[in-house]
Design an enzyme around this catalytic site. Structure first.
Site, PDB file in Angstrom:
ATOM      1  N   ARG A  56     -12.575  78.806 -26.935  1.00 51.86           N
ATOM      2  CA  ARG A  56     -13.887  79.135 -27.501  1.00 51.86           C
ATOM      3  C   ARG A  56     -14.074  78.558 -28.899  1.00 51.86           C
ATOM      4  O   ARG A  56     -15.182  78.597 -29.443  1.00 51.86           O
ATOM      5  CB  ARG A  56     -14.062  80.658 -27.572  1.00 51.86           C
ATOM      6  CG  ARG A  56     -13.903  81.340 -26.235  1.00 51.86           C
ATOM      7  CD  ARG A  56     -13.953  82.823 -26.395  1.00 51.86           C
ATOM      8  NE  ARG A  56     -15.300  83.291 -26.567  1.00 51.86           N
ATOM      9  CZ  ARG A  56     -16.105  83.664 -25.584  1.00 51.86           C
ATOM     10  NH1 ARG A  56     -15.674  83.638 -24.339  1.00 51.86           N
ATOM     11  NH2 ARG A  56     -17.315  84.076 -25.821  1.00 51.86           N
ATOM     12  N   TRP A 113     -15.251  78.637 -34.241  1.00 50.92           N
ATOM     13  CA  TRP A 113     -15.957  77.355 -34.110  1.00 50.92           C
ATOM     14  C   TRP A 113     -17.103  77.466 -35.099  1.00 50.92           C
ATOM     15  O   TRP A 113     -18.028  78.249 -34.907  1.00 50.92           O
ATOM     16  CB  TRP A 113     -16.472  77.179 -32.681  1.00 50.92           C
ATOM     17  CG  TRP A 113     -17.128  75.855 -32.451  1.00 50.92           C
ATOM     18  CD1 TRP A 113     -16.525  74.690 -32.100  1.00 50.92           C
ATOM     19  CD2 TRP A 113     -18.538  75.568 -32.539  1.00 50.92           C
ATOM     20  NE1 TRP A 113     -17.467  73.690 -31.970  1.00 50.92           N
ATOM     21  CE2 TRP A 113     -18.711  74.202 -32.238  1.00 50.92           C
ATOM     22  CE3 TRP A 113     -19.659  76.324 -32.849  1.00 50.92           C
ATOM     23  CZ2 TRP A 113     -19.945  73.584 -32.239  1.00 50.92           C
ATOM     24  CZ3 TRP A 113     -20.908  75.704 -32.852  1.00 50.92           C
ATOM     25  CH2 TRP A 113     -21.038  74.349 -32.539  1.00 50.92           C
ATOM     26  N   GLU A 132     -17.277  62.259 -25.719  1.00 50.83           N
ATOM     27  CA  GLU A 132     -16.625  63.524 -26.042  1.00 50.83           C
ATOM     28  C   GLU A 132     -15.135  63.359 -26.348  1.00 50.83           C
ATOM     29  O   GLU A 132     -14.602  63.997 -27.247  1.00 50.83           O
ATOM     30  CB  GLU A 132     -16.841  64.427 -24.812  1.00 50.83           C
ATOM     31  CG  GLU A 132     -16.039  65.665 -24.727  1.00 50.83           C
ATOM     32  CD  GLU A 132     -16.447  66.515 -23.517  1.00 50.83           C
ATOM     33  OE1 GLU A 132     -16.605  65.968 -22.414  1.00 50.83           O
ATOM     34  OE2 GLU A 132     -16.562  67.730 -23.689  1.00 50.83           O
ATOM     35  N   ASN A 143     -18.431  86.897 -33.104  1.00 46.95           N
ATOM     36  CA  ASN A 143     -18.779  85.724 -32.291  1.00 46.95           C
ATOM     37  C   ASN A 143     -20.297  85.724 -32.150  1.00 46.95           C
ATOM     38  O   ASN A 143     -20.858  86.700 -31.654  1.00 46.95           O
ATOM     39  CB  ASN A 143     -18.101  85.845 -30.918  1.00 46.95           C
ATOM     40  CG  ASN A 143     -18.661  84.856 -29.900  1.00 46.95           C
ATOM     41  OD1 ASN A 143     -19.053  83.751 -30.271  1.00 46.95           O
ATOM     42  ND2 ASN A 143     -18.702  85.263 -28.648  1.00 46.95           N
ATOM     43  N   GLY A 144     -20.947  84.652 -32.581  1.00 42.82           N
ATOM     44  CA  GLY A 144     -22.405  84.598 -32.463  1.00 42.82           C
ATOM     45  C   GLY A 144     -23.015  84.082 -33.750  1.00 42.82           C
ATOM     46  O   GLY A 144     -22.329  83.476 -34.583  1.00 42.82           O
ATOM     47  N   LYS A 197     -18.282  61.783 -21.012  1.00 39.23           N
ATOM     48  CA  LYS A 197     -16.819  61.901 -21.122  1.00 39.23           C
ATOM     49  C   LYS A 197     -16.288  60.967 -22.205  1.00 39.23           C
ATOM     50  O   LYS A 197     -15.412  61.336 -22.974  1.00 39.23           O
ATOM     51  CB  LYS A 197     -16.131  61.564 -19.790  1.00 39.23           C
ATOM     52  CG  LYS A 197     -16.297  62.567 -18.673  1.00 39.23           C
ATOM     53  CD  LYS A 197     -15.412  63.778 -18.792  1.00 39.23           C
ATOM     54  CE  LYS A 197     -16.194  64.953 -19.272  1.00 39.23           C
ATOM     55  NZ  LYS A 197     -16.925  65.723 -18.298  1.00 39.23           N
ATOM     56  N   HIS A 241     -36.920  48.322 -20.481  1.00 36.06           N
ATOM     57  CA  HIS A 241     -37.966  49.003 -21.257  1.00 36.06           C
ATOM     58  C   HIS A 241     -37.481  49.373 -22.660  1.00 36.06           C
ATOM     59  O   HIS A 241     -38.034  50.261 -23.299  1.00 36.06           O
ATOM     60  CB  HIS A 241     -38.465  50.227 -20.484  1.00 36.06           C
ATOM     61  CG  HIS A 241     -39.045  49.852 -19.157  1.00 36.06           C
ATOM     62  ND1 HIS A 241     -40.241  49.214 -19.032  1.00 36.06           N
ATOM     63  CD2 HIS A 241     -38.550  49.969 -17.898  1.00 36.06           C
ATOM     64  CE1 HIS A 241     -40.480  48.961 -17.749  1.00 36.06           C
ATOM     65  NE2 HIS A 241     -39.464  49.411 -17.044  1.00 36.06           N
ATOM     66  N   LYS A 279     -14.469  74.773 -25.530  1.00 38.90           N
ATOM     67  CA  LYS A 279     -14.595  74.785 -24.072  1.00 38.90           C
ATOM     68  C   LYS A 279     -15.809  75.589 -23.630  1.00 38.90           C
ATOM     69  O   LYS A 279     -16.509  75.224 -22.702  1.00 38.90           O
ATOM     70  CB  LYS A 279     -13.305  75.370 -23.473  1.00 38.90           C
ATOM     71  CG  LYS A 279     -13.294  75.421 -21.951  1.00 38.90           C
ATOM     72  CD  LYS A 279     -13.178  74.035 -21.372  1.00 38.90           C
ATOM     73  CE  LYS A 279     -13.218  74.017 -19.857  1.00 38.90           C
ATOM     74  NZ  LYS A 279     -13.638  72.702 -19.352  1.00 38.90           N
ATOM     75  N   GLU A 284     -22.621  61.280 -16.757  1.00 36.77           N
ATOM     76  CA  GLU A 284     -21.361  62.013 -16.879  1.00 36.77           C
ATOM     77  C   GLU A 284     -20.260  61.107 -17.443  1.00 36.77           C
ATOM     78  O   GLU A 284     -19.492  61.516 -18.313  1.00 36.77           O
ATOM     79  CB  GLU A 284     -20.975  62.595 -15.506  1.00 36.77           C
ATOM     80  CG  GLU A 284     -19.641  63.298 -15.428  1.00 36.77           C
ATOM     81  CD  GLU A 284     -19.520  64.515 -16.351  1.00 36.77           C
ATOM     82  OE1 GLU A 284     -20.518  64.936 -16.962  1.00 36.77           O
ATOM     83  OE2 GLU A 284     -18.397  65.029 -16.470  1.00 36.77           O
ATOM     84  N   CYS A 333     -16.529  80.944 -30.855  1.00 35.30           N
ATOM     85  CA  CYS A 333     -15.545  81.868 -31.390  1.00 35.30           C
ATOM     86  C   CYS A 333     -15.076  82.863 -30.334  1.00 35.30           C
ATOM     87  O   CYS A 333     -15.799  83.189 -29.397  1.00 35.30           O
ATOM     88  CB  CYS A 333     -16.065  82.684 -32.572  1.00 35.30           C
ATOM     89  SG  CYS A 333     -16.806  81.701 -33.855  1.00 35.30           S
TER      90      CYS A 333
HETATM   91  O1  M6R Z   1     -19.027  76.279 -19.079  1.00 37.34           O
HETATM   92  P1  M6R Z   1     -20.226  75.422 -18.810  1.00 37.34           P
HETATM   93  O2  M6R Z   1     -20.084  74.640 -17.537  1.00 37.34           O
HETATM   94  O3  M6R Z   1     -21.518  76.180 -18.836  1.00 37.34           O
HETATM   95  O4  M6R Z   1     -20.274  74.379 -19.988  1.00 37.34           O
HETATM   96  C1  M6R Z   1     -21.348  73.511 -20.130  1.00 37.34           C
HETATM   97  C2  M6R Z   1     -21.016  72.392 -21.095  1.00 37.34           C
HETATM   98  O5  M6R Z   1     -20.751  72.914 -22.361  1.00 37.34           O
HETATM   99  C3  M6R Z   1     -19.812  71.572 -20.643  1.00 37.34           C
HETATM  100  O6  M6R Z   1     -19.985  71.072 -19.364  1.00 37.34           O
HETATM  101  C4  M6R Z   1     -19.557  70.408 -21.604  1.00 37.34           C
HETATM  102  O7  M6R Z   1     -20.616  69.499 -21.556  1.00 37.34           O
HETATM  103  C5  M6R Z   1     -18.221  69.737 -21.282  1.00 37.34           C
HETATM  104  N1  M6R Z   1     -17.335  69.843 -22.400  1.00 37.34           N
HETATM  105  C6  M6R Z   1     -18.335  68.323 -20.906  1.00 37.34           C
HETATM  106  O8  M6R Z   1     -17.088  67.789 -20.549  1.00 37.34           O
END
Ligand code: M6R
Length: 606
Positions: free
Chosen positions: A27, A74, A485, A98-99, A482, A501, A601, A478, A2
């Site tokens: 956020r 959020w 996500e 926020n929190g 991606k 395994h 984000k 990674e 948020c």
């Molecule tokens: O702002 P940050 O780098 O601390 O964020 C960490 C993760 O939330 C962030 O990298 C997240 O995994 C991404 N959305 C992945 O693409």
């Protein structure tokens, strides 16, 4: 997560609040709302969905209040809906939060017994009723103090009061909050970016503090109600690049601008005249450090894993990596000769911040690798290594991942040289290779056509796997992250050697599997693992680097070859087709690429 905003002014504030909320959408973006105060009446407009929808709703009415608060949500407690959207109000106050209030169930019980009626499913609403309750017998400041004492958890708050025509209260514990100063108006915001179009004069609240803003004054208090003096920081007026330009999505733009961001970062750190890496003002001597702990979340965690590989290859240091949400609750053995490195694009990730805070409280050496240099993590680390990427708006981290890896790599070779683990020749050869990295990344961006055709198989698949060994394992993780996500396709990153395994049982006819096998030390081993999945029906997309040597394997479905360079730099190139694979798969499925479902984000709740 948020984002919150508050403005007290002499003019109507709703359109400025909307503009700031648009900047805070990184956020959270499942619902949004605003409350303004006019002639002793609080007016609220809220809706499910994006700030754009809120803006449309507000344009249909006249919101003329000169003090107001706004929120992008959020969801944590209660589904995303208009009812659960903030602000939450009673007859006397309106609150944005926020929190997470961890003891909200208990507080709600106490308040219901006192006759308070709740409208939403949120934890936030207890704050509204607590203040309303305390205002019955206390002045404003004491009501706030009493309310804050009752709350467990993390919060940044913005509160307006029906009977206080130009006043906003802000308070923080755990979640960040900034105050901004303007002519005949003052502001409150989750970050300075949200306030940037209005002011560059900022004060950050420290944990436990609260503030009272009026249009012509700002007062700060500690958690006992004692007044505190705080300094005003003047931030640079530079507006970052927040425009998509001709690109369809921020993510597409951010992938394409990686050669530039790499060049910028290299220019900041590499002294081309002396062929050296500058780590200006690094505060510790090399004999004061014998181990490094790298901490991050999500993509940032993957860059930590990558750094572990480089540090181990190049230095004599003991290296460990941890996920911030695990580290913060682990029984850690803090050692004074350890350096703790926190990696975060936003610099606001709650778990990473908590891990940093824990290390600071234990008087450890703390260093952060961040993109947002005004962030909480940067401010509270003893040393900061910025990645110089410019704003990253797409929720999926792309250019920041390359930036984090780059800075961590620069750091590892500098440390290796300073500690005498590599000689000058090797050090300078590595720096020289780095100077061509931006061009190599640029060439790799041309993999679009190949990737687009490969996408179809991923889009239709039940699931997929990404395999690699050594430095390719973090890249496999990674690539899988991606794809999950953005394209909502089940994807697992796995060490290639670990398949037999258990996970090999998942492989069935036609399952798309990405195998990352650059021609490095692990190459032959990974190719053998690739054979094993092909033999079980997998459609393998092999990503390797160019070579005149043949690949001794049959039935590879598709192959992408990146340029040749120092083995240490291959992960940068191999990441590009994986970013594109996720992007094009999501595009094919018609998903919201810059704002994937259920995410934000900046993850400012734990
Ligand atoms: O702002 P940050 O780098 O601390 O964020 C960490 C993760 O939330 C962030 O990298 C997240 O995994 C991404 N959305 C992945 O693409």
């Amino acid at each position: 997560m948020c984002g919150i905003i508050g403005i007290t002014s002499t003019k109507p504030v709703s359109s400025s609040i909307i503009n700031s909320l648009k900047k805070l959408e990184y956020r959270g973006y499942d619902s949004a709302g605003i409350a303004t105060l006019l002639d002793g009446k609080i007016n609220e407009v809220k809706c499910e969905g994006r700030v754009k929808a809120l803006e449309t709703n507000i344009s249909k009415i006249k919101m003329l209040g000169t003090v107001g608060i706004g929120h992008v949500r959020w969801a944590t407690h209660g589904v995303p809906s208009t009812l659960n959207a903030h602000p939450h109000s009673s007859e006397s106050v309106s609150v944005v939060h926020n929190g997470i209030i961890e003891n909200s169930t208990l507080l709600k019980k106490f308040l219901v017994e006192k006759g308070h009626k709740f409208k939403s499913q949120t934890d936030t609403e207890v704050i509204v009723h607590l203040i309303t309750e305390y205002l019955k017998e206390n002045d404003l400041k004491n009501s706030i103090l009493k309310m804050l004492k009752k709350l467990h958890g993390s919060f940044a708050l913005g509160i307006i009061f029906k009977d206080q025509p130009d006043l906003i209260v802000g308070a923080r514990r755990g979640s960040p909050l900034a105050v901004g100063y303007g002519p005949n108006e003052n502001y409150l915001g989750s970050d300075s970016y949200a306030l940037k179009s209005m002011t560059n004069k900022i004060t950050y609240l420290d944990d436990g503090e609260f503030c009272i803003l009026k249009k012509n004054s700002v007062e700060f208090f500690d958690d006992t109600g004692k007044k505190v003096n705080k300094s005003v920081l003047e931030l640079s007026n530079e507006e970052g690049d927040y425009d998509k330009g001709d690109y369809k999505h921020f993510m597409a733009k951010e992938i394409e601008e990686q050669p530039i961001t790499i060049k910028n970062c290299i220019n900041e750190y590499i002294d081309k005249i002396n062929n050296d890496i500058n780590l200006l003002n690094f505060p510790w001597k090399q004999n004061e450090i014998s181990s490094i702990v790298l901490i991050g979340c999500g993509t940032a965690y993957h860059s930590c894993l990558m750094a572990k590989h480089w540090f181990e290859q190049l230095t004599d240091l003991d290296i460990s990596v941890d996920i911030a949400s695990e580290f913060r609750y682990r029984k850690n053995k803090f050692k004074s000769e350890s350096l703790y490195i926190f990696v975060s694009q936003s610099g606001e990730t709650a778990d990473t911040y908590a891990a940093l805070d824990l290390c600071n409280k234990n008087k450890m050496k703390t260093c952060s690798v961040v993109n947002v240099v005004e962030s909480s993590i940067a401010r509270d680390s003893k040393f900061v290594l910025p990645i110089h990427c410019g704003p990253e708006i797409g929720v999926a981290s792309t250019k920041a991942f390359l930036g984090q890896m780059l800075v961590l790599y620069l750091f590892s070779i500098k440390i290796a040289f300073v500690r005498g683990s590599i000689d000058k020749d090797k050090y300078q050869t590595k720096i020289k290779s780095l100077l061509s990295l931006a061009d190599l990344v640029k060439n790799t961006l041309d993999t679009d056509n190949q990737i687009q055709s490969a996408c179809n198989s991923f889009v239709d698949a039940k699931g997929s796997m990404f395999l690699g060994r050594g430095s390719s394992f973090p890249i496999a993780l990674e690539g899988a992250l991606k794809l999950k996500e953005l394209a909502y396709i089940h994807a697992e990153g796995y060490p290639a050697g670990e398949m037999k395994h258990g996970p090999l049982a998942l492989i069935e006819d036609g399952m798309p599997v990405v195998v990352i096998a650059p021609r490095d030390y692990y190459y032959n081993k990974t190719i053998s693992n690739m054979q094993e999945v092909i033999a079980r029906g997998a459609k393998v997309l092999l990503i390797t680097n160019k070579s005149t040597d043949e690949i001794f394997s049959e039935n590879i479905w598709q192959k992408i070859e990146v340029e040749n360079t120092d083995d240490d730099l291959l992960p940068f190139l191999i990441t590009i087709p994986l970013q594109k694979l996720a992007y094009h798969s999501a595009l094919k499925k018609g998903y919201d690429i810059d704002k994937p479902r259920n995410l934000a984000k900046s993850v400012t709740v734990e």
